[in-house]
Design a protein around this motif. Structure first.
Motif: not given
Length: 238
Positions: A46-53
């Protein structure tokens, strides 16, 4: 290990009950670790996806499909850790069950021995021996100063012998036990003899739930009896 102190007034099965409790506590901690491993992996994703956004800004939706996928090895690592923890926890939980079964056997034998205490026998439970021998389930001494060490086994089924070793019989199959119980209790007898500075200690192997079917009740210097035959044996020898 031989210097470890042993409290007086030990109850039958007390040591092994404590061991079972420790094993269950370790098993629960391993189950918790398995859950944490899975939760941590999901959180990282989830953190990975948030950082991508955050990194892609307004064009996040268009670029998310083109962004590098979450590293597969992190999923594999988290899953592997969780699996190892669960399997180890289940193994410990099973061993705790075996320990409780052994404790129940020792408690049942203690109930059978209680009349001997009224007759002047000295009975001690859970005597620490050290030297890799753990503790002796029961050490007792008759009013005539005859000493015995009793190793209690909770195995079920039928106990037979080929003249050299004890075997566990299931139908027509006869297989050796997982350990050499005769040698084990003989070592305990020798250690109790040295520790107590007694002249001689008779080793006895007592099966609390199994049927003992031996042509001779003594094998390699060790008396082998089932639960109901223990007190009569002690009275005859003591």
């Amino acid at each position: 290990m031989g210097s470890k102190s042993q409290p007086r007034g030990q109850r039958a099965g007390q040591n092994i009950r404590k061991l079972a409790l420790k094993r269950r506590a370790k098993a629960v901690s391993l189950f918790v670790m398995a859950g944490l491993a899975i939760a941590t992996t999901v959180t990282f994703h989830r953190l990975y996806l948030q950082l991508l956004q955050l990194a892609t800004g307004p064009t996040a939706q268009a670029q998310t499909a083109q962004s590098p996928p979450f590293p597969l090895y992190l999923y594999l690592l988290g899953g592997a850790i969780a699996l190892v923890c669960v399997l180890s926890g289940l193994h410990l939980w099973q061993r705790a069950g075996h320990a409780n079964q052994g404790a129940a056997a020792e408690e049942a034998i203690a109930d059978l021995l209680s009349p001997l205490a009224d007759e002047g026998w000295q009975i001690e439970y859970g005597l620490w021996l050290g030297k890799g021998l753990g503790d002796a389930d029961v050490v007792c001494r008759s009013p005539r100063q005859q000493a015995f060490v009793i190793d209690v086994k909770s195995h079920r089924g039928k106990v037979v012998s080929n003249g050299q070793q004890l075997l566990r019989a299931y139908g027509t199959e006869k297989n050796p036990f997982e350990k050499d119980f005769l040698r084990q209790v003989m070592k305990q007898a020798l250690q109790v003899k040295a520790q107590k500075e007694w002249a001689f200690v008779t080793p006895i192997l007592a099966f609390s739930a199994a049927q003992v079917a031996l042509t001779d009740r003594k094998l390699k210097g060790v008396y082998v009896v089932e639960a109901q035959g223990l007190v009569p044996l002690l009275r005859s020898l003591g």
